[in-house]
Design a protein around this motif. Structure first.
Motif, short mmCIF file in Angstrom:
data_model
loop_
_atom_site.label_atom_id
_atom_site.label_comp_id
_atom_site.label_asym_id
_atom_site.label_seq_id
_atom_site.Cartn_x
_atom_site.Cartn_y
_atom_site.Cartn_z
N LYS A 140 58.51 2.22 -54.93
CA LYS A 140 58.48 3.11 -53.57
C LYS A 140 58.99 2.29 -52.51
CE LYS A 140 55.31 6.18 -53.28
NZ LYS A 140 54.07 6.91 -53.10
N ALA A 141 58.26 1.11 -52.37
CA ALA A 141 58.72 0.27 -51.26
C ALA A 141 60.22 -0.25 -51.50
CB ALA A 141 57.70 -1.04 -51.35
N ILE A 142 60.63 -0.58 -52.59
CA ILE A 142 62.24 -0.86 -52.75
C ILE A 142 63.23 0.08 -52.11
CG2 ILE A 142 63.85 -1.40 -54.49
CD1 ILE A 142 61.67 -2.82 -55.89
N TRP A 143 62.88 1.53 -52.85
CA TRP A 143 63.59 2.48 -52.25
C TRP A 143 63.45 3.02 -50.86
CZ3 TRP A 143 67.55 3.19 -54.66
CH2 TRP A 143 67.68 3.09 -56.33
N CYS A 144 62.36 2.64 -50.30
CA CYS A 144 62.28 2.98 -48.88
C CYS A 144 63.17 1.73 -48.11
CB CYS A 144 60.84 2.68 -48.38
SG CYS A 144 60.62 3.09 -46.65
N GLY A 145 63.04 0.67 -48.54
CA GLY A 145 63.75 -0.54 -48.27
C GLY A 145 65.51 0.07 -48.31
N VAL A 146 65.89 0.54 -49.40
CA VAL A 146 67.18 0.87 -49.36
C VAL A 146 67.53 1.86 -48.47
CG1 VAL A 146 68.73 2.17 -51.10
CG2 VAL A 146 67.17 0.60 -52.00
N MET A 183 66.48 2.17 -45.39
CA MET A 183 66.25 1.39 -44.23
C MET A 183 67.82 0.57 -44.13
SD MET A 183 63.96 2.92 -42.78
CE MET A 183 64.05 1.88 -41.32
N VAL A 184 68.16 0.24 -45.06
CA VAL A 184 69.34 -0.62 -45.20
C VAL A 184 70.58 0.41 -44.77
CG1 VAL A 184 70.86 -2.05 -46.61
CG2 VAL A 184 68.62 -2.60 -46.53
N GLY A 185 70.54 1.60 -45.55
CA GLY A 185 71.52 2.39 -45.36
C GLY A 185 71.61 3.05 -43.81
N LEU A 242 73.31 17.71 -35.08
CA LEU A 242 73.01 17.16 -36.59
C LEU A 242 72.91 15.90 -37.13
CD1 LEU A 242 72.59 18.97 -39.18
CD2 LEU A 242 75.28 18.65 -39.68
N THR A 243 73.74 14.95 -36.45
CA THR A 243 73.58 13.67 -36.66
C THR A 243 72.24 13.09 -36.31
OG1 THR A 243 75.95 13.42 -36.15
CG2 THR A 243 74.57 11.55 -36.23
N PHE A 244 71.74 13.28 -35.34
CA PHE A 244 70.52 12.82 -34.74
C PHE A 244 69.36 13.38 -35.89
CE2 PHE A 244 66.47 13.10 -32.57
CZ PHE A 244 66.05 11.74 -32.32
N TYR A 245 69.50 14.78 -36.19
CA TYR A 245 68.72 15.30 -37.06
C TYR A 245 68.77 14.67 -38.52
CZ TYR A 245 66.83 19.08 -40.24
OH TYR A 245 66.12 19.89 -41.13
N GLN A 246 69.65 14.52 -39.02
CA GLN A 246 69.70 13.73 -40.45
C GLN A 246 69.02 12.40 -40.23
OE1 GLN A 246 70.86 15.04 -43.15
NE2 GLN A 246 71.54 16.83 -42.31
N VAL A 247 69.22 11.80 -39.12
CA VAL A 247 68.47 10.36 -39.24
C VAL A 247 66.82 10.74 -38.94
CG1 VAL A 247 67.91 8.54 -37.50
CG2 VAL A 247 70.44 9.13 -37.91
#
Length: 86
Positions: A72-78, A80-82, A42-47
């Motif tokens: 959209k670019a900012i939230w995509c960055g958020v 990826m930082v997560g 499930l962990t890999f699936y969530q990623v």
């Protein structure tokens, strides 16, 4: 008529042809992630599911030539930082 308040819809084939590759990739991603859930943890699936956001933006740029909005670019960055922090 029942839907007299709605404007009449027109189908533009040029727009349909531009959206079709991105829509097909999105449907394929959904089908493959559901298939993936049967075979991985499930962990890999969530990623994998969370990577749909940046993958969709990249495919929209490559196939349709549309740049993402700054929001959209900012939230995509958020997202990826997560991944990096999590």
């Amino acid at each position: 008529p029942l839907f007299a308040f709605a404007p009449q819809m027109r189908l533009e084939w040029g727009v349909c042809a531009g959206v079709l590759p991105v829509a097909a990739l999105f449907v394929g991603m959904l089908a493959l992630t559901n298939h993936c859930l049967r075979h991985v943890d499930l962990t890999f699936y969530q990623v994998l599911r969370s990577l749909v956001i940046p993958f969709n933006i990249i495919c929209s740029f490559l196939l349709a030539g549309t740049l993402p909005s700054p929001n959209k670019a900012i939230w995509c960055g958020v997202v990826m930082v997560g991944f990096v922090l999590g």
